[in-house]
Design a protein around this motif. Structure first.
Motif, short mmCIF file in Angstrom:
data_model
loop_
_atom_site.label_atom_id
_atom_site.label_comp_id
_atom_site.label_asym_id
_atom_site.label_seq_id
_atom_site.Cartn_x
_atom_site.Cartn_y
_atom_site.Cartn_z
N GLY A 145 0.81 -1.22 0.00
CA GLY A 145 0.00 0.00 0.00
C GLY A 145 0.84 1.26 0.00
N ASP A 146 2.02 1.18 -0.62
CA ASP A 146 2.94 2.32 -0.64
C ASP A 146 2.72 3.19 -1.88
OD1 ASP A 146 4.22 1.36 1.65
OD2 ASP A 146 5.48 0.03 0.44
N VAL A 147 3.33 4.38 -1.84
CA VAL A 147 3.39 5.19 -3.05
C VAL A 147 4.44 4.56 -3.96
CG1 VAL A 147 2.68 7.25 -1.78
CG2 VAL A 147 5.12 6.83 -2.15
N PRO A 148 4.36 4.79 -5.28
CA PRO A 148 5.37 4.22 -6.18
C PRO A 148 6.76 4.79 -5.91
CG PRO A 148 3.57 5.24 -7.42
CD PRO A 148 3.33 5.54 -5.99
N ASP A 149 7.78 4.11 -6.38
CA ASP A 149 9.17 4.54 -6.10
C ASP A 149 9.42 5.99 -6.49
OD1 ASP A 149 9.67 2.05 -5.17
OD2 ASP A 149 10.90 1.38 -6.87
N ASN A 150 8.89 6.42 -7.64
CA ASN A 150 9.22 7.77 -8.10
C ASN A 150 8.51 8.85 -7.28
OD1 ASN A 150 6.56 7.67 -9.27
ND2 ASN A 150 7.21 9.22 -10.75
N GLU B 46 -6.76 -4.91 1.35
CA GLU B 46 -6.35 -4.16 2.56
C GLU B 46 -5.70 -2.83 2.23
OE1 GLU B 46 -6.70 -5.45 5.82
OE2 GLU B 46 -7.95 -6.87 4.70
N THR B 47 -5.17 -2.72 1.02
CA THR B 47 -4.37 -1.53 0.71
C THR B 47 -4.87 -0.83 -0.56
OG1 THR B 47 -2.82 -2.89 -0.55
CG2 THR B 47 -2.27 -2.48 1.76
N PHE B 48 -6.16 -1.04 -0.87
CA PHE B 48 -6.70 -0.52 -2.13
C PHE B 48 -6.49 0.99 -2.25
CE2 PHE B 48 -10.54 0.98 -4.56
CZ PHE B 48 -10.02 0.67 -5.80
N CYS B 49 -5.78 1.38 -3.29
CA CYS B 49 -5.55 2.80 -3.61
C CYS B 49 -4.86 3.59 -2.51
CB CYS B 49 -6.87 3.48 -4.00
SG CYS B 49 -7.39 3.07 -5.67
N ASN B 50 -4.10 2.91 -1.67
CA ASN B 50 -3.47 3.61 -0.55
C ASN B 50 -2.44 4.66 -0.97
OD1 ASN B 50 -4.94 2.42 1.40
ND2 ASN B 50 -3.23 1.47 2.48
N GLY B 51 -1.82 4.49 -2.13
CA GLY B 51 -0.85 5.50 -2.59
C GLY B 51 -1.51 6.87 -2.66
N GLY B 52 -2.62 6.95 -3.36
CA GLY B 52 -3.36 8.22 -3.48
C GLY B 52 -3.93 8.66 -2.15
N LEU C 237 -11.12 6.89 -7.20
CA LEU C 237 -10.45 5.60 -6.99
C LEU C 237 -10.65 4.75 -8.24
CD1 LEU C 237 -11.91 4.84 -3.42
CD2 LEU C 237 -9.71 5.91 -3.95
N HIS C 238 -9.57 4.31 -8.84
CA HIS C 238 -9.72 3.41 -10.00
C HIS C 238 -9.24 2.01 -9.65
CE1 HIS C 238 -8.64 1.28 -13.71
NE2 HIS C 238 -9.84 1.73 -14.06
N ASP C 239 -10.08 1.04 -9.98
CA ASP C 239 -9.80 -0.37 -9.68
C ASP C 239 -9.38 -1.09 -10.98
OD1 ASP C 239 -9.81 -3.03 -9.01
OD2 ASP C 239 -11.98 -3.13 -8.64
N ALA C 240 -8.11 -1.47 -11.04
CA ALA C 240 -7.59 -2.11 -12.25
C ALA C 240 -8.26 -3.46 -12.53
CB ALA C 240 -6.08 -2.29 -12.14
#
Ligand SMILES: Cc1cc2nc3c(=O)[nH]c(=O)nc-3n(C[C@H](O)[C@H](O)[C@H](O)COP(=O)(O)O)c2cc1C
Length: 160
Positions: free
Chosen positions: A63-68, A100-106, A126-129
């Motif tokens: 549930g993290d933000v992406p590396d960049n 548990e971590t849906f869209c947690n980055g945003g 929230l977008h669900d792939a």
């Protein structure tokens, strides 16, 4: 009053960037300006001076933000600037398979920006792939409403 929107992109495999590019084209017209910027190498200073931002980011790991996006996200926590002159929206890309971590980055960006005094305009998209919809299409449908909300809020505070 024309809007000047900076779209900050957090991405691992380019989906959020594609969404941001679509939105940039859609928003940028005679009335409004939009510029997409990858979050790479940015820190909290990008918000200095305030303005209108659209955070467009995916979610990875636990549930993290992406590396960049990590440097910017961590810098907000350590520098803790006063963001009361910042208005923002959030497009959060994720996948409900990660229940548990849906869209947690945003959601994480939303939390820290609000904590630092920024004002969110509209609900987080929230977008669900795993839903079978294309994020750039869902975002394109959502953006006109968000831009209208921004006009309402910003024109009102400018006394227009
Ligand atoms: C290894 C990996 C981990 C992921 N972890 C999460 C997650 O914890 N929560 C979530 O909602 N989505 C998660 N996702 C889904 C991505 O956020 C989603 O597919 C997104 O659209 C990818 O966008 P991007 O190409 O801009 O990085 C994960 C995807 C991968 C490949």
């Amino acid at each position: 009053m024309p809007l000047d929107i900076t779209i900050l992109v957090g991405t691992m495999t380019g989906t959020a960037q594609l969404v941001a590019q679509e939105l940039e084209l859609r928003i940028d017209d005679s009335d409004n300006r939009a510029q997409a910027r990858l979050m790479d190498n940015l820190d909290a200073g990008v918000f200095a001076g305030g303005g209108l931002f659209l955070i467009c980011t995916s979610t990875y790991g636990q549930g993290d933000v992406p590396d960049n996006a990590k440097q910017l996200y961590e810098s907000l926590h350590s520098a803790r600037p006063d963001l009361t002159r910042v208005r923002y929206g959030v497009i959060a890309l994720g996948d409900r398979t990660y229940a548990e971590t849906f869209c947690n980055g945003g959601r994480r960006f939303d939390r820290i920006l609000t904590e630092l005094g920024a004002t969110r305009i509209g609900e987080v998209l929230l977008h669900d792939a795993s839903a079978g919809t294309m994020p750039e299409e869902v975002a394109a449908e959502w953006i006109d409403g968000w831009v209208a909300l921004c006009h309402g809020r910003i024109d009102a505070s400018a006394g227009a």
